[in-house]
Design a protein around this motif. Structure first.
Motif, PDB file in Angstrom:
ATOM      1  N   LEU A  65       0.899  -1.066  -0.054  1.00  0.00           N
ATOM      2  CA  LEU A  65       0.153   0.027  -0.051  1.00  0.00           C
ATOM      3  C   LEU A  65       0.906   1.329  -0.128  1.00  0.00           C
ATOM      4  CD1 LEU A  65      -2.857  -1.032   2.796  1.00  0.00           C
ATOM      5  CD2 LEU A  65      -2.948  -1.350   0.171  1.00  0.00           C
ATOM      6  N   ASP A  66       0.753   2.096  -0.990  1.00  0.00           N
ATOM      7  CA  ASP A  66       1.368   3.120  -1.140  1.00  0.00           C
ATOM      8  C   ASP A  66       1.104   4.327  -0.091  1.00  0.00           C
ATOM      9  OD1 ASP A  66       2.653   2.445  -3.429  1.00  0.00           O
ATOM     10  OD2 ASP A  66       1.187   3.345  -4.636  1.00  0.00           O
ATOM     11  N   LEU A  67       1.844   5.301  -0.034  1.00  0.00           N
ATOM     12  CA  LEU A  67       1.677   6.204   1.273  1.00  0.00           C
ATOM     13  C   LEU A  67       1.027   7.463   0.366  1.00  0.00           C
ATOM     14  CD1 LEU A  67       1.934   7.068   3.967  1.00  0.00           C
ATOM     15  CD2 LEU A  67       4.157   8.249   3.382  1.00  0.00           C
ATOM     16  N   ASP A  68      -0.491   7.386  -0.002  1.00  0.00           N
ATOM     17  CA  ASP A  68      -1.222   8.280  -0.750  1.00  0.00           C
ATOM     18  C   ASP A  68      -1.454   9.653   0.239  1.00  0.00           C
ATOM     19  OD1 ASP A  68      -3.116   7.354   0.991  1.00  0.00           O
ATOM     20  OD2 ASP A  68      -4.344   6.298  -0.738  1.00  0.00           O
ATOM     21  N   LEU A  69      -2.142  10.370  -0.182  1.00  0.00           N
ATOM     22  CA  LEU A  69      -2.499  11.674   0.591  1.00  0.00           C
ATOM     23  C   LEU A  69      -3.103  11.417   1.825  1.00  0.00           C
ATOM     24  CD1 LEU A  69      -2.155  14.607   1.235  1.00  0.00           C
ATOM     25  CD2 LEU A  69      -4.079  15.069  -0.633  1.00  0.00           C
ATOM     26  N   PRO A  70      -4.406  10.616   1.753  1.00  0.00           N
ATOM     27  CA  PRO A  70      -4.944  10.194   2.920  1.00  0.00           C
ATOM     28  C   PRO A  70      -4.191   9.743   4.057  1.00  0.00           C
ATOM     29  CG  PRO A  70      -6.412   9.665   1.163  1.00  0.00           C
ATOM     30  CD  PRO A  70      -5.158  10.015   0.392  1.00  0.00           C
ATOM     31  N   ALA A  71      -3.196   8.814   3.644  1.00  0.00           N
ATOM     32  CA  ALA A  71      -2.341   8.046   4.497  1.00  0.00           C
ATOM     33  C   ALA A  71      -1.342   9.059   5.135  1.00  0.00           C
ATOM     34  CB  ALA A  71      -1.721   6.848   3.805  1.00  0.00           C
ATOM     35  N   VAL A  72      -1.021   9.884   4.307  1.00  0.00           N
ATOM     36  CA  VAL A  72       0.068  10.740   4.774  1.00  0.00           C
ATOM     37  C   VAL A  72      -0.540  11.850   5.758  1.00  0.00           C
ATOM     38  CG1 VAL A  72       1.372  13.082   4.020  1.00  0.00           C
ATOM     39  CG2 VAL A  72       1.735  11.044   2.499  1.00  0.00           C
ATOM     40  N   LEU A  73      -1.963  12.245   5.662  1.00  0.00           N
ATOM     41  CA  LEU A  73      -2.471  12.926   6.667  1.00  0.00           C
ATOM     42  C   LEU A  73      -2.592  12.213   7.972  1.00  0.00           C
ATOM     43  CD1 LEU A  73      -5.090  14.717   4.282  1.00  0.00           C
ATOM     44  CD2 LEU A  73      -3.020  15.788   5.287  1.00  0.00           C
ATOM     45  N   ALA A  74      -2.925  10.971   7.974  1.00  0.00           N
ATOM     46  CA  ALA A  74      -3.032  10.115   9.039  1.00  0.00           C
ATOM     47  C   ALA A  74      -1.662  10.146   9.681  1.00  0.00           C
ATOM     48  CB  ALA A  74      -3.699   8.834   8.782  1.00  0.00           C
ATOM     49  N   VAL A  75      -0.910   9.517   9.044  1.00  0.00           N
ATOM     50  CA  VAL A  75       0.501   9.512   9.416  1.00  0.00           C
ATOM     51  C   VAL A  75       0.964  10.536  10.052  1.00  0.00           C
ATOM     52  CG1 VAL A  75       3.044   8.819   8.856  1.00  0.00           C
ATOM     53  CG2 VAL A  75       1.160   7.362   8.029  1.00  0.00           C
ATOM     54  N   ALA A  76       0.884  11.788   9.717  1.00  0.00           N
ATOM     55  CA  ALA A  76       1.454  12.913   9.992  1.00  0.00           C
ATOM     56  C   ALA A  76       0.997  13.515  11.512  1.00  0.00           C
ATOM     57  CB  ALA A  76       1.065  14.095   9.119  1.00  0.00           C
ATOM     58  N   ARG A  77      -0.148  12.841  11.770  1.00  0.00           N
ATOM     59  CA  ARG A  77      -0.673  13.226  13.254  1.00  0.00           C
ATOM     60  C   ARG A  77      -0.308  12.159  14.274  1.00  0.00           C
ATOM     61  NH1 ARG A  77      -5.810  12.516  10.257  1.00  0.00           N
ATOM     62  NH2 ARG A  77      -6.250  14.442   9.013  1.00  0.00           N
ATOM     63  N   GLU A  78       0.595  11.368  13.862  1.00  0.00           N
ATOM     64  CA  GLU A  78       0.882  10.191  14.888  1.00  0.00           C
ATOM     65  C   GLU A  78       2.410  10.243  15.259  1.00  0.00           C
ATOM     66  OE1 GLU A  78      -1.144   8.166  16.432  1.00  0.00           O
ATOM     67  OE2 GLU A  78      -2.826   9.232  15.341  1.00  0.00           O
ATOM     68  N   LYS A  79       2.943   9.557  16.315  1.00  0.00           N
ATOM     69  CA  LYS A  79       4.073   9.375  16.570  1.00  0.00           C
ATOM     70  C   LYS A  79       4.969   8.397  15.961  1.00  0.00           C
ATOM     71  CE  LYS A  79       3.602  10.940  21.468  1.00  0.00           C
ATOM     72  NZ  LYS A  79       3.666  10.475  22.788  1.00  0.00           N
ATOM     73  N   THR A  80       4.439   7.348  15.389  1.00  0.00           N
ATOM     74  CA  THR A  80       5.133   6.194  14.777  1.00  0.00           C
ATOM     75  C   THR A  80       4.602   6.113  13.430  1.00  0.00           C
ATOM     76  OG1 THR A  80       3.796   4.441  15.760  1.00  0.00           O
ATOM     77  CG2 THR A  80       5.637   5.063  16.831  1.00  0.00           C
ATOM     78  N   TRP A  81       5.291   6.121  12.215  1.00  0.00           N
ATOM     79  CA  TRP A  81       4.625   6.166  10.982  1.00  0.00           C
ATOM     80  C   TRP A  81       4.193   4.529  10.680  1.00  0.00           C
ATOM     81  CZ3 TRP A  81       7.371   9.022   6.509  1.00  0.00           C
ATOM     82  CH2 TRP A  81       7.509  10.397   7.000  1.00  0.00           C
ATOM     83  N   ALA A  82       5.029   3.641  11.090  1.00  0.00           N
ATOM     84  CA  ALA A  82       4.432   2.211  10.897  1.00  0.00           C
ATOM     85  C   ALA A  82       3.270   2.058  11.367  1.00  0.00           C
ATOM     86  CB  ALA A  82       5.650   1.278  11.445  1.00  0.00           C
ATOM     87  N   ALA A  83       2.917   2.279  12.619  1.00  0.00           N
ATOM     88  CA  ALA A  83       1.486   1.875  13.399  1.00  0.00           C
ATOM     89  C   ALA A  83       0.740   2.810  12.661  1.00  0.00           C
ATOM     90  CB  ALA A  83       1.529   2.037  14.799  1.00  0.00           C
ATOM     91  N   ALA A  84       0.759   4.023  12.521  1.00  0.00           N
ATOM     92  CA  ALA A  84      -0.285   4.957  11.989  1.00  0.00           C
ATOM     93  C   ALA A  84      -0.689   4.517  10.389  1.00  0.00           C
ATOM     94  CB  ALA A  84       0.438   6.604  11.831  1.00  0.00           C
ATOM     95  N   HIS A  85       0.399   4.184   9.642  1.00  0.00           N
ATOM     96  CA  HIS A  85       0.155   3.664   8.313  1.00  0.00           C
ATOM     97  C   HIS A  85      -0.757   2.363   8.437  1.00  0.00           C
ATOM     98  CE1 HIS A  85       1.432   3.358   3.821  1.00  0.00           C
ATOM     99  NE2 HIS A  85      -0.124   3.543   4.045  1.00  0.00           N
ATOM    100  N   SER A  86      -0.546   1.335   9.248  1.00  0.00           N
ATOM    101  CA  SER A  86      -1.107   0.085   9.525  1.00  0.00           C
ATOM    102  C   SER A  86      -2.398   0.404   9.897  1.00  0.00           C
ATOM    103  CB  SER A  86      -0.450  -0.933  10.394  1.00  0.00           C
ATOM    104  OG  SER A  86       0.655  -1.149  10.015  1.00  0.00           O
TER     105      SER A  86
END
Length: 122
Positions: A65-86
């Motif tokens: 799964l690519d890091l598309d814009l909705p994923a970027v926005l979700a990841v940007a709010r969190e401390k860990t990128w891996a957990a946020a993207h999952s």
């Protein structure tokens, strides 16, 4: 069945975890089984166990799964990128109205999160 592999599940797959191996086999061999590898989690898995990203990306039963814009926005709010993207990948979508389950070897990490968990702990 839609399953998102977090970085612990990805690392476990490369270390011979039988439950992770069964998930990969089912996604390859059985209709209706889908495995997803969020890119941020894939990076963390590869850092923990070099070669993991290349190996998993080569498997036909896993969708990266690519890091598309909705994923970027979700990841940007969190401390860990891996957990946020999952977590983002497990949310309901048009293709997955029921969302997806997160496969992990660290189920306590997901306590209190709005996700369903599949424990792959040995």
């Amino acid at each position: 069945m839609h399953v998102v592999l977090d970085e612990t599940a990805m690392t476990a797959a490369g270390q011979g975890n039988i439950l992770a191996s069964r998930l990969i086999h089912r996604a390859h061999a059985e209709p209706g089984w889908f495995l997803y590898a969020p890119t941020c989690a894939l990076v963390e898995a590869d850092r923990a166990r070099p070669g993991t990203a290349e190996h998993l990306a080569a498997l036909t039963g896993i969708t990266v799964l690519d890091l598309d814009l909705p994923a970027v926005l979700a990841v940007a709010r969190e401390k860990t990128w891996a957990a946020a993207h999952s977590r983002h990948a497990a949310q309901p979508t048009a293709d997955r109205p029921g969302g997806a389950v997160i496969a992990t070897t660290a189920p306590k990490r997901w306590a209190g999160e709005p996700v369903r968990v599949l424990d792959l702990s040995p």
